[in-house]
Design a protein around this motif. Structure first.
Motif, PDB file in Angstrom:
ATOM      1  N   LEU A 114       7.442   4.142   4.934  1.00 52.86           N
ATOM      2  CA  LEU A 114       8.238   3.000   5.332  1.00 52.86           C
ATOM      3  C   LEU A 114       7.509   2.370   6.513  1.00 52.86           C
ATOM      4  CD1 LEU A 114      10.868   1.944   4.223  1.00 52.86           C
ATOM      5  CD2 LEU A 114      12.082   3.258   5.944  1.00 52.86           C
ATOM      6  N   VAL A 115       6.941   1.172   6.312  1.00 55.17           N
ATOM      7  CA  VAL A 115       6.071   0.559   7.315  1.00 55.17           C
ATOM      8  C   VAL A 115       6.389  -0.924   7.497  1.00 55.17           C
ATOM      9  CG1 VAL A 115       4.166   2.158   6.819  1.00 55.17           C
ATOM     10  CG2 VAL A 115       4.273  -0.029   5.621  1.00 55.17           C
ATOM     11  N   ASP A 116       5.927  -1.474   8.624  1.00 51.22           N
ATOM     12  CA  ASP A 116       5.954  -2.922   8.788  1.00 51.22           C
ATOM     13  C   ASP A 116       4.553  -3.434   8.446  1.00 51.22           C
ATOM     14  OD1 ASP A 116       4.282  -2.581  11.063  1.00 51.22           O
ATOM     15  OD2 ASP A 116       5.981  -2.635  12.433  1.00 51.22           O
ATOM     16  N   MET A 117       4.335  -4.711   8.494  1.00 56.15           N
ATOM     17  CA  MET A 117       3.041  -5.276   8.077  1.00 56.15           C
ATOM     18  C   MET A 117       1.898  -4.832   8.995  1.00 56.15           C
ATOM     19  SD  MET A 117       2.638  -6.907   5.331  1.00 56.15           S
ATOM     20  CE  MET A 117       3.792  -6.131   4.248  1.00 56.15           C
ATOM     21  N   GLU A 118       2.152  -4.658  10.281  1.00 56.04           N
ATOM     22  CA  GLU A 118       1.098  -4.193  11.194  1.00 56.04           C
ATOM     23  C   GLU A 118       0.661  -2.775  10.834  1.00 56.04           C
ATOM     24  OE1 GLU A 118       2.760  -4.601  15.088  1.00 56.04           O
ATOM     25  OE2 GLU A 118       2.771  -6.787  14.987  1.00 56.04           O
ATOM     26  N   GLU A 119       1.640  -1.919  10.515  1.00 56.53           N
ATOM     27  CA  GLU A 119       1.309  -0.545  10.130  1.00 56.53           C
ATOM     28  C   GLU A 119       0.579  -0.519   8.785  1.00 56.53           C
ATOM     29  OE1 GLU A 119       5.048   1.651  12.366  1.00 56.53           O
ATOM     30  OE2 GLU A 119       5.345   0.762  10.380  1.00 56.53           O
ATOM     31  N   ALA A 120       0.975  -1.386   7.860  1.00 57.81           N
ATOM     32  CA  ALA A 120       0.272  -1.469   6.576  1.00 57.81           C
ATOM     33  C   ALA A 120      -1.178  -1.873   6.804  1.00 57.81           C
ATOM     34  CB  ALA A 120       0.974  -2.462   5.648  1.00 57.81           C
ATOM     35  N   ALA A 121      -1.407  -2.817   7.714  1.00 58.27           N
ATOM     36  CA  ALA A 121      -2.777  -3.242   8.020  1.00 58.27           C
ATOM     37  C   ALA A 121      -3.574  -2.090   8.625  1.00 58.27           C
ATOM     38  CB  ALA A 121      -2.747  -4.436   8.977  1.00 58.27           C
ATOM     39  N   ARG A 122      -2.961  -1.288   9.491  1.00 60.59           N
ATOM     40  CA  ARG A 122      -3.642  -0.119  10.072  1.00 60.59           C
ATOM     41  C   ARG A 122      -4.050   0.866   8.980  1.00 60.59           C
ATOM     42  NH1 ARG A 122       0.464   2.250  13.898  1.00 60.59           N
ATOM     43  NH2 ARG A 122      -0.577   4.155  13.331  1.00 60.59           N
ATOM     44  N   LEU A 123      -3.174   1.071   8.004  1.00 61.56           N
ATOM     45  CA  LEU A 123      -3.487   1.981   6.896  1.00 61.56           C
ATOM     46  C   LEU A 123      -4.682   1.475   6.097  1.00 61.56           C
ATOM     47  CD1 LEU A 123       0.143   2.765   5.764  1.00 61.56           C
ATOM     48  CD2 LEU A 123      -1.511   4.466   6.577  1.00 61.56           C
ATOM     49  N   VAL A 124      -4.687   0.181   5.789  1.00 61.68           N
ATOM     50  CA  VAL A 124      -5.794  -0.408   5.024  1.00 61.68           C
ATOM     51  C   VAL A 124      -7.090  -0.287   5.822  1.00 61.68           C
ATOM     52  CG1 VAL A 124      -6.707  -2.568   4.086  1.00 61.68           C
ATOM     53  CG2 VAL A 124      -4.312  -1.948   3.695  1.00 61.68           C
ATOM     54  N   GLU A 125      -7.033  -0.572   7.122  1.00 60.22           N
ATOM     55  CA  GLU A 125      -8.226  -0.455   7.966  1.00 60.22           C
ATOM     56  C   GLU A 125      -8.726   0.984   8.043  1.00 60.22           C
ATOM     57  OE1 GLU A 125      -6.816  -2.110  11.635  1.00 60.22           O
ATOM     58  OE2 GLU A 125      -6.922  -4.171  10.873  1.00 60.22           O
ATOM     59  N   SER A 126      -7.827   1.954   7.830  1.00 61.16           N
ATOM     60  CA  SER A 126      -8.203   3.369   7.854  1.00 61.16           C
ATOM     61  C   SER A 126      -8.715   3.861   6.510  1.00 61.16           C
ATOM     62  CB  SER A 126      -7.001   4.217   8.278  1.00 61.16           C
ATOM     63  OG  SER A 126      -6.617   3.892   9.586  1.00 61.16           O
ATOM     64  N   GLY A 127      -8.808   2.961   5.525  1.00 63.59           N
ATOM     65  CA  GLY A 127      -9.392   3.326   4.240  1.00 63.59           C
ATOM     66  C   GLY A 127      -8.406   3.670   3.153  1.00 63.59           C
ATOM     67  N   PHE A 128      -7.113   3.460   3.385  1.00 59.46           N
ATOM     68  CA  PHE A 128      -6.114   3.753   2.366  1.00 59.46           C
ATOM     69  C   PHE A 128      -5.834   2.518   1.528  1.00 59.46           C
ATOM     70  CE2 PHE A 128      -5.036   6.867   5.687  1.00 59.46           C
ATOM     71  CZ  PHE A 128      -5.070   8.031   4.936  1.00 59.46           C
ATOM     72  N   GLU A 129      -5.472   2.756   0.276  1.00 62.31           N
ATOM     73  CA  GLU A 129      -4.989   1.691  -0.602  1.00 62.31           C
ATOM     74  C   GLU A 129      -3.474   1.677  -0.470  1.00 62.31           C
ATOM     75  OE1 GLU A 129      -4.338   1.117  -5.332  1.00 62.31           O
ATOM     76  OE2 GLU A 129      -6.250   2.000  -4.701  1.00 62.31           O
ATOM     77  N   VAL A 130      -2.905   0.527  -0.123  1.00 59.37           N
ATOM     78  CA  VAL A 130      -1.475   0.409   0.121  1.00 59.37           C
ATOM     79  C   VAL A 130      -0.868  -0.501  -0.936  1.00 59.37           C
ATOM     80  CG1 VAL A 130       0.271  -0.372   1.765  1.00 59.37           C
ATOM     81  CG2 VAL A 130      -1.811   0.748   2.601  1.00 59.37           C
ATOM     82  N   THR A 131       0.115   0.005  -1.667  1.00 57.90           N
ATOM     83  CA  THR A 131       0.825  -0.779  -2.664  1.00 57.90           C
ATOM     84  C   THR A 131       2.268  -0.945  -2.209  1.00 57.90           C
ATOM     85  OG1 THR A 131      -0.544   0.179  -4.405  1.00 57.90           O
ATOM     86  CG2 THR A 131       1.498  -0.910  -5.094  1.00 57.90           C
ATOM     87  N   ILE A 132       2.693  -2.195  -2.016  1.00 58.20           N
ATOM     88  CA  ILE A 132       4.071  -2.454  -1.596  1.00 58.20           C
ATOM     89  C   ILE A 132       4.983  -2.316  -2.810  1.00 58.20           C
ATOM     90  CG2 ILE A 132       5.671  -4.173  -0.692  1.00 58.20           C
ATOM     91  CD1 ILE A 132       3.355  -5.291   0.957  1.00 58.20           C
ATOM     92  N   VAL A 133       6.023  -1.490  -2.676  1.00 62.07           N
ATOM     93  CA  VAL A 133       6.970  -1.253  -3.748  1.00 62.07           C
ATOM     94  C   VAL A 133       8.161  -2.193  -3.613  1.00 62.07           C
ATOM     95  CG1 VAL A 133       8.505   0.449  -4.821  1.00 62.07           C
ATOM     96  CG2 VAL A 133       6.288   1.161  -3.907  1.00 62.07           C
ATOM     97  N   GLN A 134       8.736  -2.240  -2.413  1.00 59.47           N
ATOM     98  CA  GLN A 134       9.900  -3.081  -2.193  1.00 59.47           C
ATOM     99  C   GLN A 134      10.158  -3.246  -0.706  1.00 59.47           C
ATOM    100  OE1 GLN A 134      13.375  -1.224  -3.849  1.00 59.47           O
ATOM    101  NE2 GLN A 134      13.115   0.660  -2.710  1.00 59.47           N
ATOM    102  N   ALA A 135      10.885  -4.290  -0.355  1.00 62.33           N
ATOM    103  CA  ALA A 135      11.319  -4.482   1.025  1.00 62.33           C
ATOM    104  C   ALA A 135      12.479  -3.525   1.281  1.00 62.33           C
ATOM    105  CB  ALA A 135      11.758  -5.919   1.249  1.00 62.33           C
ATOM    106  N   ALA A 136      12.516  -2.987   2.480  1.00 64.31           N
ATOM    107  CA  ALA A 136      13.594  -2.085   2.867  1.00 64.31           C
ATOM    108  C   ALA A 136      14.387  -2.765   3.971  1.00 64.31           C
ATOM    109  CB  ALA A 136      13.022  -0.754   3.353  1.00 64.31           C
ATOM    110  N   PRO A 137      15.646  -3.031   3.725  1.00 65.96           N
ATOM    111  CA  PRO A 137      16.421  -3.743   4.734  1.00 65.96           C
ATOM    112  C   PRO A 137      16.482  -2.955   6.042  1.00 65.96           C
ATOM    113  CG  PRO A 137      17.860  -2.862   3.024  1.00 65.96           C
ATOM    114  CD  PRO A 137      16.452  -2.618   2.586  1.00 65.96           C
TER     115      PRO A 137
END
Length: 108
Positions: free
Chosen positions: A53-76
């Motif tokens: 469960l991440v925000d867009m900044e955390e998703a960007a950190r994951l991608v920069e760390s070499g992970f492939e990130v697939t968004i499944v759904q928004a979490a309210p």
């Protein structure tokens, strides 16, 4: 320079969070130590993978760390449903059910 009226306004709303599936770009195995070091919220994955469960900044950190990130759904964003919170007695019963019959340190 940006004028005060042009600056982004703080709406007081919580950041949007997203449920994502995480894959390693290099191999199928994910180094969970690297994920744990990033201190991100993990959620159970029915397929045995890693969901976060991440925000867009955390998703960007994951991608920069070499992970492939697939968004499944928004979490309210909002308070946790109080019916999902275990009280101390329920937590102790859950632990006893799973650990019953194991010796504790210091017992004779």
């Amino acid at each position: 320079m940006m004028a005060a009226e042009d600056a982004p306004q703080d709406t007081g709303r919580a950041k949007a969070r997203y449920e994502v599936i995480l894959r390693s770009g290099a191999a199928d195995q994910i180094d969970m130590r690297r994920v744990a070091d990033m201190d991100l919220d993990r959620v159970p994955d029915p397929d045995g993978g890693v969901r976060l469960l991440v925000d867009m900044e955390e998703a960007a950190r994951l991608v920069e760390s070499g992970f492939e990130v697939t968004i499944v759904q928004a979490a309210p964003a909002g308070p946790l449903d109080s019916s999902l919170i275990m009280d101390d007695d329920a937590a102790a019963a859950w632990l006893d059910e799973r650990l019953g019959g194991t010796e504790q340190k210091g017992e004779d």
